[in-house]
Design a protein around this motif. Structure first.
Motif, PDB file in Angstrom:
ATOM      1  N   TRP A 198       0.824  -1.213   0.000  1.00  0.00           N
ATOM      2  CA  TRP A 198       0.000   0.000   0.000  1.00  0.00           C
ATOM      3  C   TRP A 198       0.858   1.262   0.000  1.00  0.00           C
ATOM      4  CZ3 TRP A 198      -4.655  -1.132  -1.413  1.00  0.00           C
ATOM      5  CH2 TRP A 198      -5.196  -2.378  -1.089  1.00  0.00           C
ATOM      6  N   GLU A 199       1.987   1.237   0.684  1.00  0.00           N
ATOM      7  CA  GLU A 199       2.846   2.428   0.736  1.00  0.00           C
ATOM      8  C   GLU A 199       3.425   2.754  -0.635  1.00  0.00           C
ATOM      9  OE1 GLU A 199       5.812   2.826   3.767  1.00  0.00           O
ATOM     10  OE2 GLU A 199       4.524   1.862   5.256  1.00  0.00           O
ATOM     11  N   ARG A 200       3.846   1.746  -1.322  1.00  0.00           N
ATOM     12  CA  ARG A 200       4.493   1.953  -2.623  1.00  0.00           C
ATOM     13  C   ARG A 200       3.502   2.218  -3.752  1.00  0.00           C
ATOM     14  NH1 ARG A 200       8.292  -2.520  -5.463  1.00  0.00           N
ATOM     15  NH2 ARG A 200       9.018  -1.252  -7.179  1.00  0.00           N
ATOM     16  N   ALA A 254      -3.816   1.479  -5.849  1.00  0.00           N
ATOM     17  CA  ALA A 254      -3.692   0.436  -6.873  1.00  0.00           C
ATOM     18  C   ALA A 254      -3.018  -0.826  -6.340  1.00  0.00           C
ATOM     19  CB  ALA A 254      -2.903   0.966  -8.063  1.00  0.00           C
ATOM     20  N   ALA A 255      -2.556  -0.802  -5.093  1.00  0.00           N
ATOM     21  CA  ALA A 255      -1.762  -1.911  -4.550  1.00  0.00           C
ATOM     22  C   ALA A 255      -2.487  -3.250  -4.609  1.00  0.00           C
ATOM     23  CB  ALA A 255      -1.338  -1.601  -3.118  1.00  0.00           C
ATOM     24  N   GLY A 256      -3.738  -3.273  -4.219  1.00  0.00           N
ATOM     25  CA  GLY A 256      -4.482  -4.528  -4.226  1.00  0.00           C
ATOM     26  C   GLY A 256      -4.630  -5.101  -5.623  1.00  0.00           C
ATOM     27  N   ASN A 268      -3.078  -8.578  -7.007  1.00  0.00           N
ATOM     28  CA  ASN A 268      -3.961  -9.585  -7.596  1.00  0.00           C
ATOM     29  C   ASN A 268      -3.448 -10.034  -8.960  1.00  0.00           C
ATOM     30  OD1 ASN A 268      -5.517  -9.108  -5.344  1.00  0.00           O
ATOM     31  ND2 ASN A 268      -7.055  -7.908  -6.416  1.00  0.00           N
ATOM     32  N   ALA A 269      -3.037  -9.065  -9.778  1.00  0.00           N
ATOM     33  CA  ALA A 269      -2.522  -9.387 -11.110  1.00  0.00           C
ATOM     34  C   ALA A 269      -1.248 -10.234 -11.007  1.00  0.00           C
ATOM     35  CB  ALA A 269      -2.256  -8.109 -11.893  1.00  0.00           C
ATOM     36  N   GLU A 270      -0.404  -9.924 -10.033  1.00  0.00           N
ATOM     37  CA  GLU A 270       0.829 -10.687  -9.839  1.00  0.00           C
ATOM     38  C   GLU A 270       0.522 -12.127  -9.426  1.00  0.00           C
ATOM     39  OE1 GLU A 270       4.951 -11.641  -9.474  1.00  0.00           O
ATOM     40  OE2 GLU A 270       3.784 -10.244 -10.674  1.00  0.00           O
ATOM     41  N   MET A 271      -0.444 -12.322  -8.534  1.00  0.00           N
ATOM     42  CA  MET A 271      -0.802 -13.684  -8.115  1.00  0.00           C
ATOM     43  C   MET A 271      -1.277 -14.496  -9.318  1.00  0.00           C
ATOM     44  SD  MET A 271      -2.539 -13.359  -4.313  1.00  0.00           S
ATOM     45  CE  MET A 271      -4.021 -12.562  -4.894  1.00  0.00           C
ATOM     46  N   GLY A 320     -12.112  -6.127  -5.647  1.00  0.00           N
ATOM     47  CA  GLY A 320     -10.828  -6.820  -5.687  1.00  0.00           C
ATOM     48  C   GLY A 320     -10.966  -8.297  -6.038  1.00  0.00           C
ATOM     49  N   ALA A 321     -11.871  -8.988  -5.360  1.00  0.00           N
ATOM     50  CA  ALA A 321     -12.071 -10.413  -5.632  1.00  0.00           C
ATOM     51  C   ALA A 321     -12.648 -10.628  -7.029  1.00  0.00           C
ATOM     52  CB  ALA A 321     -12.981 -11.030  -4.571  1.00  0.00           C
TER      53      ALA A 321
END
Length: 132
Positions: free
Chosen positions: A79-81, A85-87, A91-94, A112-113
């Motif tokens: 979330w900090e970085r 858009a962090a979530g 999700n895309a990375e997973m 998100g889900a």
């Protein structure tokens, strides 16, 4: 010779409170699709509550059970970085890392889900959606 693990991607709402539904879905996916000797990797987004927390708890108990190797693979959002858009990035990375099945626990239309389930389907990952 190394056996490829059966990868289960769990995505879900932070307010998904039915731990039994998550546990049943994971157990069903594993029992229906992976032989008893195949290790399981349970991929989740590392949210401390909701579907991710229920999946992590399942992995913890299953790994102690000893019937088959089970490993949790947590992917916390940065979330900090990445800010808001962090979530979605997590999700895309997973999904990019691949899975044999995606289990999506969508409560109240969770963006998100729903996003992760759509990405998994687009990637050709069989996806089961559970709604509440």
């Amino acid at each position: 010779m190394s056996i490829s693990p059966y990868r289960v991607l769990v995505t879900g709402s932070r307010n998904w409170d039915d731990d039994r539904a998550v546990w049943r879905a994971i157990a069903s996916a594993v029992l229906d699709n992976a032989s008893a000797t195949v290790p399981v990797v349970l991929v989740h987004g590392a949210c401390p509550r909701g579907a991710d927390a229920h999946a992590a708890a399942w992995a913890d108990l299953a790994s102690v059970d000893g019937r088959r190797p089970v490993t949790a693979e947590a992917h916390p959002a940065d979330w900090e970085r990445h800010g808001k858009a962090a979530g979605f990035r997590r999700n895309a990375e997973m999904v990019r890392l691949g899975a044999d099945i995606c289990l999506a626990f969508i409560k109240d239309g969770s963006r998100g889900a729903s996003h992760t389930a759509a990405l998994a389907e687009k990637a050709g990952i069989p996806t089961r959606r559970y709604t509440a």
